[in-house]
Motif scaffolding. Sequence first.
Motif, PDB file in Angstrom:
ATOM      1  N   ASP A   1      -2.605   4.725  -2.645  1.00 50.26           N
ATOM      2  CA  ASP A   1      -3.879   4.178  -2.164  1.00 50.26           C
ATOM      3  C   ASP A   1      -4.564   5.167  -1.227  1.00 50.26           C
ATOM      4  O   ASP A   1      -5.785   5.164  -1.098  1.00 50.26           O
TER       5      ASP A   1
ATOM      6  N   LYS B   1       0.840  -1.191   0.000  1.00 51.43           N
ATOM      7  CA  LYS B   1       0.000   0.000   0.000  1.00 51.43           C
ATOM      8  C   LYS B   1       0.885   1.255   0.000  1.00 51.43           C
ATOM      9  O   LYS B   1       1.968   1.264   0.575  1.00 51.43           O
TER      10      LYS B   1
ATOM     11  N   PHE C   1       3.775   0.888   4.836  1.00 51.80           N
ATOM     12  CA  PHE C   1       3.375   1.642   3.654  1.00 51.80           C
ATOM     13  C   PHE C   1       4.619   2.189   2.948  1.00 51.80           C
ATOM     14  O   PHE C   1       5.623   2.512   3.596  1.00 51.80           O
TER      15      PHE C   1
ATOM     16  N   VAL D   1      -7.969   1.656   3.369  1.00 51.97           N
ATOM     17  CA  VAL D   1      -7.338   0.944   2.262  1.00 51.97           C
ATOM     18  C   VAL D   1      -7.512  -0.567   2.370  1.00 51.97           C
ATOM     19  O   VAL D   1      -6.918  -1.329   1.603  1.00 51.97           O
TER      20      VAL D   1
END
Length: 271
Positions: free
Chosen positions: A199, A147, A175, A269
Amino acid sequence: SWLAVALDHAGIDKGVAIKLYEVIQKKLSPQLSTRQQVLLSQIDPKSFLTENQNQSYAINQDTITYLTHVLNKDRQTARAHITQLREMGASLKDIYLDIFQPSLYEVGRLWQTGAIHVADEHLATVITQSIMASFYEEIFAPPKHGKKLLAAAIGRELHEIGIRMVTDFFELDGFQTHYLGSNMPPEDMVRFALSFQPDLICLSVTLPIHLSALHETVEKIRDSQQLKHTKILVGGQAFSADLSLHKKFAVDGHANEAASALNVGRHLVGL
């Protein structure tokens, strides 16, 4: 709401801030665009009397020690204090949430109420940012889950350390993050987002005068078909007096500090 607190500490009734805002609305509205008029009318002046949600933060002895060093302009001792806490087992999240975050809220309050000057507030931020920078090797070390996050401070915003902390939390969580800093023109943010395809986009607003810039930025993101699946999360002090204010913007979520931002962001997400 910021002005109401400052007036209160100067011995002037908070209600004066409401009257000032009503005068501003009346006098400025004819000079504004329809979009600006709508934004101005959506801010409830009664929220100026609401206690800032971040004033409930807890300050422990370790926080007081760090804050004292920072206000004494002693960056070496402040850094040594953080190093000692890490050696005693404190995690980076502990340091961010229990030391840096409440310390900087308190620094902001002291400046707002006239107890310290703007130079003192800026130096406290610089000292904290320099210590945060020393953690970056550790922050970027965790494996990534795929992500992506894009973060920025909106408008001509100089108060950016909060969104930096938020970005670090997401990076620690796996992330892939890019933080674009402050004073980011909306069209440039969209251009970067189109190439990065995040995202989640996190946007921070500290001063309410930048809410119109937030509106423009969100509008431009939403206008892009290629970003239609990107979630938008907002936060910052501009939302602290009115926790429903974020609903006036086309965003997917709101958080008032780093830990909740990560929780809300993960949910948005699908993690």
